[in-house]
Design a protein around this motif. Sequence first.
Motif, PDB file in Angstrom:
ATOM      1  N   MET A   1       0.833  -1.201   0.000  1.00 27.34           N
ATOM      2  CA  MET A   1       0.000   0.000   0.000  1.00 27.34           C
ATOM      3  C   MET A   1       0.870   1.256   0.000  1.00 27.34           C
ATOM      4  O   MET A   1       1.865   1.308   0.710  1.00 27.34           O
ATOM      5  CB  MET A   1      -0.906   0.022   1.244  1.00 27.34           C
ATOM      6  N   ASN A   2       0.486   2.238  -0.790  1.00 29.31           N
ATOM      7  CA  ASN A   2       1.247   3.473  -0.830  1.00 29.31           C
ATOM      8  C   ASN A   2       0.571   4.576  -0.018  1.00 29.31           C
ATOM      9  O   ASN A   2      -0.511   4.382   0.537  1.00 29.31           O
ATOM     10  CB  ASN A   2       1.491   3.920  -2.276  1.00 29.31           C
ATOM     11  N   TYR A   3       1.211   5.718   0.015  1.00 28.21           N
ATOM     12  CA  TYR A   3       0.734   6.847   0.812  1.00 28.21           C
ATOM     13  C   TYR A   3      -0.703   7.240   0.461  1.00 28.21           C
ATOM     14  O   TYR A   3      -1.550   7.406   1.348  1.00 28.21           O
ATOM     15  CB  TYR A   3       1.694   8.025   0.609  1.00 28.21           C
ATOM     16  N   GLU A   4      -0.983   7.389  -0.834  1.00 30.65           N
ATOM     17  CA  GLU A   4      -2.320   7.824  -1.268  1.00 30.65           C
ATOM     18  C   GLU A   4      -3.396   6.839  -0.829  1.00 30.65           C
ATOM     19  O   GLU A   4      -4.466   7.239  -0.345  1.00 30.65           O
ATOM     20  CB  GLU A   4      -2.368   8.000  -2.796  1.00 30.65           C
ATOM     21  N   THR A   5      -3.109   5.555  -0.999  1.00 32.55           N
ATOM     22  CA  THR A   5      -4.086   4.522  -0.624  1.00 32.55           C
ATOM     23  C   THR A   5      -4.372   4.540   0.870  1.00 32.55           C
ATOM     24  O   THR A   5      -5.527   4.439   1.294  1.00 32.55           O
ATOM     25  CB  THR A   5      -3.565   3.111  -1.017  1.00 32.55           C
ATOM     26  N   VAL A   6      -3.324   4.664   1.663  1.00 33.40           N
ATOM     27  CA  VAL A   6      -3.494   4.685   3.123  1.00 33.40           C
ATOM     28  C   VAL A   6      -4.329   5.894   3.540  1.00 33.40           C
ATOM     29  O   VAL A   6      -5.259   5.771   4.356  1.00 33.40           O
ATOM     30  CB  VAL A   6      -2.129   4.709   3.850  1.00 33.40           C
ATOM     31  N   MET A   7      -4.035   7.051   2.986  1.00 36.74           N
ATOM     32  CA  MET A   7      -4.793   8.250   3.333  1.00 36.74           C
ATOM     33  C   MET A   7      -6.267   8.107   2.951  1.00 36.74           C
ATOM     34  O   MET A   7      -7.161   8.511   3.704  1.00 36.74           O
ATOM     35  CB  MET A   7      -4.183   9.484   2.655  1.00 36.74           C
ATOM     36  N   GLN A   8      -6.526   7.489   1.811  1.00 38.63           N
ATOM     37  CA  GLN A   8      -7.916   7.270   1.380  1.00 38.63           C
ATOM     38  C   GLN A   8      -8.637   6.323   2.337  1.00 38.63           C
ATOM     39  O   GLN A   8      -9.793   6.540   2.698  1.00 38.63           O
ATOM     40  CB  GLN A   8      -7.940   6.687  -0.035  1.00 38.63           C
ATOM     41  N   GLU A   9      -7.940   5.261   2.743  1.00 36.50           N
ATOM     42  CA  GLU A   9      -8.555   4.280   3.651  1.00 36.50           C
ATOM     43  C   GLU A   9      -8.812   4.896   5.032  1.00 36.50           C
ATOM     44  O   GLU A   9      -9.845   4.646   5.648  1.00 36.50           O
ATOM     45  CB  GLU A   9      -7.680   3.027   3.764  1.00 36.50           C
ATOM     46  N   LEU A  10      -7.876   5.690   5.508  1.00 33.74           N
ATOM     47  CA  LEU A  10      -8.068   6.352   6.798  1.00 33.74           C
ATOM     48  C   LEU A  10      -9.249   7.324   6.734  1.00 33.74           C
ATOM     49  O   LEU A  10     -10.076   7.363   7.646  1.00 33.74           O
ATOM     50  CB  LEU A  10      -6.794   7.102   7.213  1.00 33.74           C
ATOM     51  N   GLU A  11      -9.319   8.081   5.664  1.00 30.36           N
ATOM     52  CA  GLU A  11     -10.422   9.041   5.518  1.00 30.36           C
ATOM     53  C   GLU A  11     -11.770   8.323   5.510  1.00 30.36           C
ATOM     54  O   GLU A  11     -12.741   8.782   6.125  1.00 30.36           O
ATOM     55  CB  GLU A  11     -10.259   9.851   4.237  1.00 30.36           C
TER      56      GLU A  11
END
Length: 235
Positions: A1-11
């Motif tokens: 998982m990359n940065y963008e994916t993690v931020m999307q999942e957290l949001e």
Amino acid sequence: MNYETVMQELEALGKERTKKIYVSNGAHEPLFGVATGEMKPIAKKIKKNQPLAEQLYATGNYDAMYFAGVIADPKAMTEADFERWIDAAYFYMLSDYVVAVTLAETDIAQEVADKWIAGDEELKMSAGWSCYCWLLGNRPDVEFSESKLANMLEIVQNTIHDSPERTKYAMNNFIYTVGVSYLPLHNKAVETAMAVGPVEVNRDKPKSKFLLASENIQKTVDKGRIGFKRKYVRC
């Protein structure tokens, strides 16, 4: 998982109610309001990833910064890295539950915590005392200097009532943790707790409250949990 994916999942995991709780404790925007337990499935996929942790911590987003601590590789972090992290930790849930916890899994934990405790910055001092709490609650008693911890108890006894707000919480917790998790100084911790007495916090609020380490130590004694050690520092 990359940065963008993690931020999307957290949001996507954020909840307004959780967000309000975090804000009431000192968090500010940006944040999503993710319950820490909700982060575990993402953490299992990633395990440890220091470069990703650094990217997330640098966002200033509370949830991303917290998650950075979950996936950080403490052994890959230097003292300079921890100084950078503590400088960005703007309230106690970051200083005491992200930075101090991550530091407690390193070989430089006591060295760095000692410097923070000796300073005069509230959250650094709080993180330093909190780091010792995480260490004492996890590592074998033989890893600590009894005379050093005894001296630290005396410092707490002499300075806690005049210390900054969050530092008081961490110092009070230090007395409790020594009393519960470090058997050689159980009796001294009890004596210190009795000498310190109630510690007033939240003086700037309509109703202040009092911390009482002696009462909490006794409750743990009554439960037969003296000598308690956690298997892991981070959940």
